[in-house]
Design an enzyme around this catalytic site. Structure first.
Site, mmCIF file in Angstrom:
data_model
loop_
_atom_site.group_PDB
_atom_site.id
_atom_site.type_symbol
_atom_site.label_atom_id
_atom_site.label_comp_id
_atom_site.label_asym_id
_atom_site.label_seq_id
_atom_site.Cartn_x
_atom_site.Cartn_y
_atom_site.Cartn_z
ATOM 1 N N LYS A 122 0.894 -1.150 -0.020
ATOM 2 C CA LYS A 122 0.046 0.132 0.130
ATOM 3 C C LYS A 122 0.948 1.191 0.004
ATOM 4 O O LYS A 122 2.056 1.104 0.553
ATOM 5 C CB LYS A 122 -0.914 -0.069 1.501
HETATM 6 N N1 GLU Z 1 -7.448 0.204 -3.272
HETATM 7 C C1 GLU Z 1 -7.935 -1.111 -3.520
HETATM 8 C C2 GLU Z 1 -7.974 -2.166 -2.193
HETATM 9 O O1 GLU Z 1 -7.778 -1.611 -1.153
HETATM 10 C C3 GLU Z 1 -7.798 -1.813 -4.698
HETATM 11 C C4 GLU Z 1 -6.393 -2.471 -4.757
HETATM 12 C C5 GLU Z 1 -5.777 -3.082 -5.981
HETATM 13 O O2 GLU Z 1 -6.720 -3.181 -6.866
HETATM 14 O O3 GLU Z 1 -4.508 -3.118 -5.871
HETATM 15 O O4 GLU Z 1 -8.389 -3.034 -1.944
#
Ligand code: GLU
Length: 432
Positions: A122
């Site tokens: 993240k």
């Molecule tokens: N931000 C989204 C989540 O928390 C998508 C993450 C992604 O597609 O890599 O799942």
């Protein structure tokens, strides 16, 4: 627009609440419980809970008014055991390393529950996109990307949108990476615009995934969409899409809660009209076909499904006792604190935990990455059919696990995820 905290009860600054609201402590609490129940070796626990890498970068930017500002950015790669790191980038004023670390670990467990071949990562930049021009946002995105570039790549770490970022930001990221590597590399990021290698169905994917698992849960209660009242908290990409798809499927969305208030209509809100209203006025409040309501009051409405779809810490030890829903479907990451878990369990509320409920987004990100690498693009029907298959399998795996181990759904989801990541870790062995 993303909702902030839903109700005044969650605004408490009391010291006793501070630990409860710390997302990394919440992640740790769930991890520890699952690891204990799995009787996992202490050393292996250490390996699995510790992030692989945490990067902090400082981003100097020339603002439009001529001032220089320095923004702080993070990228945490929690695990790369089951595949490349995967997870969104958040642009928000309250981003912190603890939050990004927790969100990165949730991505690891989410990808494992959905059984897709990614680890977890993240990113976040402390900034307020609402106060920045498109030019300033572009400069932040490009410099942030350049600062972490050696750690990104289709086989290393693949970012995606999250709160405060969108397709436009992903296009800048893809372009910056591609300019540095001297080749167009679409698979370095997902959630891109369709014309730059994005996948059909990606924008709706998280909301669609919520709908698929909510339908699975309804079956267990013998409920049908027509007699299911839903309260949606957050009306951004996740909450807005989930509300729209659920309304189209026949569910009655009786309330939508946003950062500045809530709207209510016992007969069900006209979601498409509400979206138009929110686009025009910047808010859901004062929607002509509904009555305004306080955020707490709306959160505590009697309903079948409560769908928190904004940020962390909405269902807390303060708010959980007042909930009057039968199912909580967690569209957001970490909307429920660890202290609230037990309260929900005692109230016999069926929780579809975030690491399954909102896995639709990363699942279609996986499809996007596959399509980019194949250079061959799927139609929307194929995307949605495959998404449904993965979400339904995830739900069934979770039900089997909670039945077998006689634990609540959240604990079962963590146990399932830890088990899968532990298995892959042992198979790979340690490089030393
Ligand atoms: N931000 C989204 C989540 O928390 C998508 C993450 C992604 O597609 O890599 O799942």
């Amino acid at each position: 627009m993303e909702a902030d905290q839903p109700g005044d009860m969650t605004h408490s600054q009391e010291p006793s609440m501070q630990n409860e609201l710390n997302p990394w402590l919440a992640a740790e609490t769930r991890f520890n419980k699952a690891a204990r129940l799995l009787e996992m070796d202490e050393g292996l626990q250490k390996v699995l809970r510790t992030p692989s890498r945490e990067i902090t970068v400082y981003i100097p930017i020339l603002l439009d008014d001529g001032r220089l500002e320095v923004f702080t950015g993070y990228r945490v790669q929690h695990s790369i055991v089951r595949g490349p790191g995967k997870g969104g980038i958040r642009f928000a004023p309250d981003v912190s390393i603890e939050e990004v670390r927790a969100l990165a670990s949730w991505m690891t467990w989410k990808c494992a529950v959905a059984n897709i071949p990614f680890g977890g990562a993240k990113g976040g930049v402390i900034c307020d996109p609402a106060l920045l021009s498109q030019g300033e946002l572009e400069r932040i995105t490009r410099r942030y990307t350049a600062e972490i570039i050696e750690f990104l790549g289709p086989e290393k770490d693949v970012p995606a949108p999250d709160i405060g970022t969108n397709e436009r930001v992903m296009a800048w990221l893809m372009d910056t990476y591609s300019m540095h590597t001297r080749q167009t590399t679409t698979a370095v990021v997902t959630g891109k615009p369709l014309d730059l290698g994005g996948s059909r169905g990606r924008r709706e994917a998280t909301g669609r995934g919520c709908m698929i698992v909510a339908l699975q849960a309804l079956e267990r209660f013998g409920l049908r969409p027509e007699n299911t009242r839903v309260v949606v908290q957050g009306f951004g990409n996740v909450g807005g899409m989930a509300a729209m798809l659920l309304a189209r499927a026949g569910f009655k969305i009786i309330s939508v809660i946003e950062y500045d208030g809530a709207v209510y209509n016992s007969a069900g809100l006209d979601i498409e009209a509400l979206m138009e209203h929110a686009k025009e006025t910047g808010s859901v409040v004062d929607f002509p076909k509904a009555e305004n309501m306080g955020r707490d009051e709306a959160l505590f409405l009697e309903c079948e499904v409560l769908l928190p779809a904004a940020k962390e810490n909405v269902i807390t030890s303060k708010t959980a006792p007042h909930l009057r829903c039968r199912i909580v479907c967690e569209g957001a990451n970490g909307p429920t604190t660890a202290a609230a878990d037990e309260i929900l369990q005692n109230k016999d509320i069926f929780v579809i935990p975030d690491i399954l409920a909102n896995a639709g987004g990363v699942t279609v990100s996986y499809f996007e990455w596959v399509q980019n690498r194949q250079g061959f693009y799927w139609n929307e029907e194929l995307v949605n059919t495959r998404l449904e298959e993965i979400m339904v399998n995830g739900f069934r795996d979770l039900m089997k696990y909670s039945g077998k181990h006689q634990v609540d759904n959240r604990t079962a989801a963590y146990m399932l995820a830890l088990d899968r990541v532990a298995f892959a870790t042992k198979l790979r062995g340690l490089y030393a």
